[in-house]
Design a protein around this motif. Structure first.
Motif, PDB file in Angstrom:
ATOM      1  N   ARG A 153       0.842  -1.208   0.000  1.00  0.00           N
ATOM      2  CA  ARG A 153       0.000   0.000   0.000  1.00  0.00           C
ATOM      3  C   ARG A 153       0.867   1.243   0.000  1.00  0.00           C
ATOM      4  NH1 ARG A 153      -5.585  -0.261   0.967  1.00  0.00           N
ATOM      5  NH2 ARG A 153      -5.674   1.963   1.384  1.00  0.00           N
ATOM      6  N   VAL A 154       1.928   1.232   0.813  1.00  0.00           N
ATOM      7  CA  VAL A 154       2.812   2.399   0.887  1.00  0.00           C
ATOM      8  C   VAL A 154       3.599   2.548  -0.418  1.00  0.00           C
ATOM      9  CG1 VAL A 154       4.725   3.443   2.137  1.00  0.00           C
ATOM     10  CG2 VAL A 154       2.969   2.155   3.395  1.00  0.00           C
ATOM     11  N   LEU A 155       4.131   1.433  -0.887  1.00  0.00           N
ATOM     12  CA  LEU A 155       4.897   1.465  -2.132  1.00  0.00           C
ATOM     13  C   LEU A 155       4.060   2.035  -3.275  1.00  0.00           C
ATOM     14  CD1 LEU A 155       7.696   0.499  -3.286  1.00  0.00           C
ATOM     15  CD2 LEU A 155       6.519  -1.579  -4.018  1.00  0.00           C
ATOM     16  N   ARG A 156       2.809   1.604  -3.357  1.00  0.00           N
ATOM     17  CA  ARG A 156       1.929   2.076  -4.439  1.00  0.00           C
ATOM     18  C   ARG A 156       1.591   3.555  -4.298  1.00  0.00           C
ATOM     19  NH1 ARG A 156       2.929  -1.780  -7.728  1.00  0.00           N
ATOM     20  NH2 ARG A 156       1.731  -3.689  -7.627  1.00  0.00           N
ATOM     21  N   ALA A 195       1.175   7.319   3.882  1.00  0.00           N
ATOM     22  CA  ALA A 195       0.629   6.411   4.895  1.00  0.00           C
ATOM     23  C   ALA A 195      -0.254   5.351   4.250  1.00  0.00           C
ATOM     24  CB  ALA A 195      -0.189   7.211   5.910  1.00  0.00           C
ATOM     25  N   PRO A 196      -0.226   4.133   4.789  1.00  0.00           N
ATOM     26  CA  PRO A 196      -1.101   3.090   4.238  1.00  0.00           C
ATOM     27  C   PRO A 196      -2.565   3.524   4.314  1.00  0.00           C
ATOM     28  CG  PRO A 196       0.016   2.320   6.254  1.00  0.00           C
ATOM     29  CD  PRO A 196       0.631   3.621   5.871  1.00  0.00           C
ATOM     30  N   TRP A 197      -2.941   4.164   5.407  1.00  0.00           N
ATOM     31  CA  TRP A 197      -4.217   4.882   5.518  1.00  0.00           C
ATOM     32  C   TRP A 197      -3.927   6.170   6.264  1.00  0.00           C
ATOM     33  CZ3 TRP A 197      -3.711  -0.287   7.045  1.00  0.00           C
ATOM     34  CH2 TRP A 197      -4.270  -1.215   6.167  1.00  0.00           C
ATOM     35  N   GLN A 198      -4.630   7.241   5.895  1.00  0.00           N
ATOM     36  CA  GLN A 198      -4.396   8.489   6.619  1.00  0.00           C
ATOM     37  C   GLN A 198      -5.012   8.417   8.012  1.00  0.00           C
ATOM     38  OE1 GLN A 198      -6.144  10.477   3.068  1.00  0.00           O
ATOM     39  NE2 GLN A 198      -4.770  12.144   3.652  1.00  0.00           N
ATOM     40  N   VAL A 199      -6.159   7.762   8.078  1.00  0.00           N
ATOM     41  CA  VAL A 199      -6.896   7.678   9.336  1.00  0.00           C
ATOM     42  C   VAL A 199      -7.250   6.222   9.608  1.00  0.00           C
ATOM     43  CG1 VAL A 199      -8.916   8.506  10.619  1.00  0.00           C
ATOM     44  CG2 VAL A 199      -7.990   9.878   8.724  1.00  0.00           C
ATOM     45  N   THR A 206     -17.373   6.166   6.783  1.00  0.00           N
ATOM     46  CA  THR A 206     -18.028   6.586   5.535  1.00  0.00           C
ATOM     47  C   THR A 206     -17.923   8.104   5.365  1.00  0.00           C
ATOM     48  OG1 THR A 206     -19.543   4.747   5.810  1.00  0.00           O
ATOM     49  CG2 THR A 206     -20.182   6.440   4.230  1.00  0.00           C
ATOM     50  N   GLU A 207     -18.151   8.818   6.450  1.00  0.00           N
ATOM     51  CA  GLU A 207     -18.124  10.281   6.392  1.00  0.00           C
ATOM     52  C   GLU A 207     -16.713  10.781   6.055  1.00  0.00           C
ATOM     53  OE1 GLU A 207     -20.037  12.020   9.691  1.00  0.00           O
ATOM     54  OE2 GLU A 207     -19.945  14.061   8.873  1.00  0.00           O
ATOM     55  N   LEU A 208     -15.726  10.163   6.681  1.00  0.00           N
ATOM     56  CA  LEU A 208     -14.342  10.594   6.410  1.00  0.00           C
ATOM     57  C   LEU A 208     -13.925  10.237   4.986  1.00  0.00           C
ATOM     58  CD1 LEU A 208     -12.680   9.620   9.827  1.00  0.00           C
ATOM     59  CD2 LEU A 208     -13.286  11.920   9.019  1.00  0.00           C
ATOM     60  N   GLN A 209     -14.360   9.076   4.535  1.00  0.00           N
ATOM     61  CA  GLN A 209     -14.052   8.686   3.154  1.00  0.00           C
ATOM     62  C   GLN A 209     -14.673   9.664   2.172  1.00  0.00           C
ATOM     63  OE1 GLN A 209     -15.379   4.616   3.336  1.00  0.00           O
ATOM     64  NE2 GLN A 209     -13.284   3.806   3.493  1.00  0.00           N
ATOM     65  N   ALA A 210     -15.873  10.129   2.510  1.00  0.00           N
ATOM     66  CA  ALA A 210     -16.551  11.084   1.629  1.00  0.00           C
ATOM     67  C   ALA A 210     -15.769  12.386   1.533  1.00  0.00           C
ATOM     68  CB  ALA A 210     -17.971  11.344   2.125  1.00  0.00           C
ATOM     69  N   LYS A 211     -14.978  12.665   2.555  1.00  0.00           N
ATOM     70  CA  LYS A 211     -14.122  13.864   2.520  1.00  0.00           C
ATOM     71  C   LYS A 211     -12.853  13.615   1.705  1.00  0.00           C
ATOM     72  CE  LYS A 211     -13.404  16.115   6.518  1.00  0.00           C
ATOM     73  NZ  LYS A 211     -13.983  17.460   6.666  1.00  0.00           N
ATOM     74  N   GLY A 212     -12.725  12.415   1.150  1.00  0.00           N
ATOM     75  CA  GLY A 212     -11.554  12.127   0.316  1.00  0.00           C
ATOM     76  C   GLY A 212     -10.391  11.531   1.093  1.00  0.00           C
ATOM     77  N   LEU A 213     -10.633  11.199   2.368  1.00  0.00           N
ATOM     78  CA  LEU A 213      -9.552  10.618   3.168  1.00  0.00           C
ATOM     79  C   LEU A 213      -9.476   9.106   2.958  1.00  0.00           C
ATOM     80  CD1 LEU A 213     -10.293  12.643   6.414  1.00  0.00           C
ATOM     81  CD2 LEU A 213      -8.189  12.813   5.064  1.00  0.00           C
ATOM     82  N   ASP A 214      -8.269   8.578   3.072  1.00  0.00           N
ATOM     83  CA  ASP A 214      -8.058   7.136   2.963  1.00  0.00           C
ATOM     84  C   ASP A 214      -8.158   6.570   4.390  1.00  0.00           C
ATOM     85  OD1 ASP A 214      -7.418   4.629   2.122  1.00  0.00           O
ATOM     86  OD2 ASP A 214      -5.330   5.072   1.597  1.00  0.00           O
ATOM     87  N   VAL A 215      -9.237   5.855   4.661  1.00  0.00           N
ATOM     88  CA  VAL A 215      -9.599   5.478   6.034  1.00  0.00           C
ATOM     89  C   VAL A 215      -9.745   3.968   6.154  1.00  0.00           C
ATOM     90  CG1 VAL A 215     -11.227   5.877   7.920  1.00  0.00           C
ATOM     91  CG2 VAL A 215     -10.956   7.597   6.118  1.00  0.00           C
TER      92      VAL A 215
END
Lengths: 563, 563
Positions: free
Chosen positions: A48-51, A468-472, A494-503
């Motif tokens: 995930r990090v490499l990509r 980061a592999p996930w931001q949150v 779901t709400e955080l993902q909707a903000k464009g965050l990788d959760v």
């Protein structure tokens, strides 16, 4: 992403054979697994990090107008013989024989393959300039693979090669790539420096390295506090010294029976090391005897000295040569009154001294109060020393030293490969012209390790947001299996993902201590805890990876913090 | 994307060494370039298509719950020796010796490496089931690399490996993967069939191949018109024949002096080939003489015959053995009254005949009007023939034959690799259990070639929408450099992109004929022409790649068409 569905496997043990923090932490976080010496499998977490790194590199290369392609990893010997590199590349080139006894190598870099592609694809100046890149596995058969993916044998590299009709176009693309690299490392959130590697044959700085700053870096760098000037210590240049003061002492011989070093002489005489001059005896390729002088606190820089006229391939003088030319043994040498006429090259700082101390060319003695032009001829002056921390930079700033990990390199190759492979295009007049080339590399897998070297603490990795592999990670504490907690956690994701965050949702059902330790170890920038108690209070527990304490935030505050 | 900034290089010449349409067209379209035998560079155009396939494969694997990782291409000999495949894999395994005289191979598949990863990562049944996949370069040292990327040595493959505590979980994941593969090939827009490769040892169909249907395919497939039944011709099974009619003729000898084939005998006697029976003499590994009988219009299927009890490793009988057992020479053999007692195996269709013709076991003669149970004992009956087009399928449909290109394979591996590498987990009772495994491959680069085999015409490639380098190319005809044309073309591109379409602008300034030929050759599904004349009329010229004619559409019609 639910972590219960993702293969995550951390360990508490620190691996025995890992030296660097990044190697230890990548193994502990379960990002990589060793398959054999210098060969690593990337786990789902590591990949995930490499990509993420790969994606940023690709986006910025595309934005810079480069065009992606893909060359084979296995390349034929015949092609590498056209440039002479089949032999010249050395032991790092992994040579392979197939079932038909044909010879190949595993590409460690792709100048040959891309130039072969270009000589088939490019025929007219109208197709130029063009910059082809690939993100492809490479192999270098390191004698001592170590530090995990920092110096692995198989690794992922972005390599780009540009083709040009003239040097001006090459220089322009080189600048374009430097700007793209700056955007890439900035977006990756890394502290880095673009460093002059060596002065150039084509135009301006013909080669620059990009280094991630980290104490464990293999390369010593010098950079100025006043501008973006940065260079490898070997290539760094300090400002000219202040003008030489007037002479105030008479030259006099002092007994230094056992004092063979500047340190020992300075201590004996009660003077500073900066008042002494060190003499290094050398012999040129043509057999000429040379004395190179640097201030007692400085070191001769082989590369700089070797670039002076006649000094290419010089070697240090042996004792017989020293005695023949200077009449004394090492430890008591100096430029005053040699036995035979010799070439004397003084570093700028040594040449700027008055009343200095040098060996007397007599065993057991030094000369003090020596002054240029009075006691001996004015020397040939040049910059022949390594810079030291605190040197004044040419831009007026101060030179600082730091260590760096090389993660990128831009290079004006010129025409050597195109010439060897006869890669020509027709110019506006219908005349065949050998193309000029640039090459631009980024060590994609090495960046992952370098980022960790720069960003970690006792608890583990601290990823820059973009890598980061996930931001949150939303951690769910739900021992009673309360559906309200599960629903609230899922809603938040779901709400955080909707903000464009990788959760990701940590629904593995671990106890809080183990869960938090994992999330810290794998370096997640933002941790949010959803618990029954928190829900009752209307709050989420939030902690930034770099903060020492968690805070309780209500939904609105949390969303603002993660905006 | 502006094509003037993209490296596009088509050629009119048909390459001399290319046989298959896909190979020719990929070279002509400039998608690939040969670097050496079986080694191809993917140009920017080719890579766009390859990446589209890769992305769909990745999305559907993720959707199916598989987790991506990345294994090294270079793998140590020791690991391959643990499963015995270092020797058993054969000449396709590219063996490599590094500078320290250690032995490695270039991974042609990764059962060993993933099982090594799994035995380190997986320790508890709670971590199961898990399905790891990678999309990684593979190498197989083909004796005769050919057909471009269809059978290249270096290629891109998606390989997945699942791990399970029990067979039921393996079978469930196998079904899950079959469904994922169906989604993948459906999304790719290809006509395909899931084909039974062989009957299974573990559960249900333990192995299925996915084939893209194409006339040039290497594999002959049979499939039913009534269900999704499909199999390799070798493995396909037709329905049982209709019951045997009653005997109506007496057995009588007929002279067939030179008629040694069923065809010749049927012609001589004026009967259909379907009334004759072909006798194939074989000897089992234990030395038993066997006569295998199929109807004159059928062929013995070696695999089916070899699976019957005692028939493993059978061979064809030689003439001496035939004469000793039957007293006649090949061409006149039959099951009636052999010299010595022999085993007679009749195919179902041969066993369902009445009044048939066989060799008389006397040189120059056949027997006609032969009937089972009257003139000779009832035979052992089995399905031992290849199906033929028009056979009734067991589901009541008709069997059709087609040719296919294998692009995927799902396989219930069972425990052989986990056993060899001692990959165990603790079960609920704390007892170590060897894991069951499945493996699931997709030939990513081969799909590109297979899609072209299925979809092309004289003008070039016809990409399915999802694989096309761009879905739409807007061609600009603007010889007078009219800014209104340029602006209109750019506006249209922006508008189509906003609809989520992958669009390129052909601003290369070619003449319409050359431009259109390129766009057809590279297989773009939708071509739109913006010209001064069109703008004056308020229309765009639109042509679908599969349509024979272009149409003039106004903006609204065009957008609706491309919706």
């Amino acid at each position: 992403m639910r972590l219960s569905q993702f293969h995550l496997r951390t360990t508490k043990e620190t691996p025995a054979d890992a030296e660097l923090a990044s190697h230890k932490l990548m193994l502990r976080a379960g990002m990589i697994r060793k398959l054999a010496s210098g060969l690593y499998s990337w786990s789902p977490l590591g990949l995930r990090v490499l990509r993420k790194v790969e994606a940023i590199v690709r986006e910025e290369m595309n934005r810079a107008g480069a065009v992606e392609l893909l060359l084979p990893t296995i390349q034929p010997r015949e092609l590498w013989e056209e440039t002479g590199r089949w032999e010249k590349f050395g032991g790092q080139l992994l040579k392979i024989t197939d079932r038909k006894e044909q010879h190949y190598c595993y590409s460690p870099t792709a100048e040959e393959a891309i130039t072969d592609f270009a000589r088939q694809e490019l025929s007219s100046y109208k197709q130029l300039p063009v910059n082809f890149y690939q993100i492809q596995t490479k192999f270098r058969d390191e004698i001592r693979p170590r530090f995990g993916v920092m110096r692995a044998r198989e690794f992922l590299m972005k390599d780009a090669y540009s083709f040009h009709l003239d040097d001006a176009s090459l220089v322009a693309e080189y600048e374009n790539m430097k700007a793209a690299y700056t955007r890439i490392f900035t977006r990756l959130g890394l502290e880095f420096r673009a460093v002059q590697a060596d002065s150039g044959a084509i135009g301006g700085d013909a080669s620059q390295e990009f280094h991630v700053i980290a104490d464990s870096g293999e390369d010593a760098l010098a950079f100025s506090t006043a501008s973006d000037y940065a260079a490898n210590v070997e290539a760094a240049i300090a400002a000219d010294p202040a003008p030489r003061p007037a002479a105030s002492q008479a030259m006099h011989k002092v007994a230094t029976p056992t004092q063979k070093t500047c340190d020992a002489v300075a201590e004996l005489l009660g003077i500073t090391l900066q008042q002494t001059v060190k003499s290094v005896a050398a012999v040129t390729a043509a057999g000429q005897f040379v004395l190179a002088l640097v201030r007692g606190d400085h070191e001769v820089n082989d590369i700089k000295l070797g670039k002076l006229e006649g000094m290419a391939d010089y070697r240090l003088a042996n004792e017989a040569e020293i005695v023949a030319h200077l009449g004394a043994q090492p430890g008591f040498l100096g430029p005053v009154a040699p036995q035979q006429a010799i070439r004397v090259i003084a570093d700028r700082d040594a040449a700027a001294l008055a009343d200095f101390v040098v060996g007397a060319n007599e065993n057991g003695f030094h000369l003090a109060g020596v002054n240029w032009g009075r006691d001996l001829p004015e020397p040939e002056v040049a910059d022949i020393r390594n810079v030291v921390a605190g040197d004044r930079a040419r831009d007026g700033g101060e030179l600082k030293l730091a260590r760096g990990i090389e993660v990128g390199h831009v290079f004006q190759l010129g025409r050597q490969y195109a010439q060897a492979l006869k890669a020509t295009v027709l110019d506006e007049n219908g005349k065949a012209q050998v193309m000029a080339m640039g090459c631009y590399g980024i060590g994609v897998s090495r960046i992952v390790a370098a980022a960790i070297e720069q960003n970690h603490d006792e608890a583990g990795i601290i990823w820059p947001e973009s890598m980061a592999p996930w931001q949150v990670v939303v951690c769910m504490i739900n021992p009673k299996n309360d559906p309200a907690v599960t629903a609230a956690a899922q809603d938040l994701v779901t709400e955080l993902q909707a903000k464009g965050l990788d959760v990701a949702l940590d629904d593995r059902g671990l106890r809080p201590g183990s869960m938090f330790a994992d999330i810290e170890l794998i370096g997640i920038p933002h941790r949010v805890v959803v618990s029954e108690r928190g829900l009752a209070a209307g709050t989420f527990e939030y902690r930034s990876r770099r903060a020492s304490e968690a805070e309780n935030l209500d939904r609105e505050q949390l969303l603002a913090r993660l905006g």
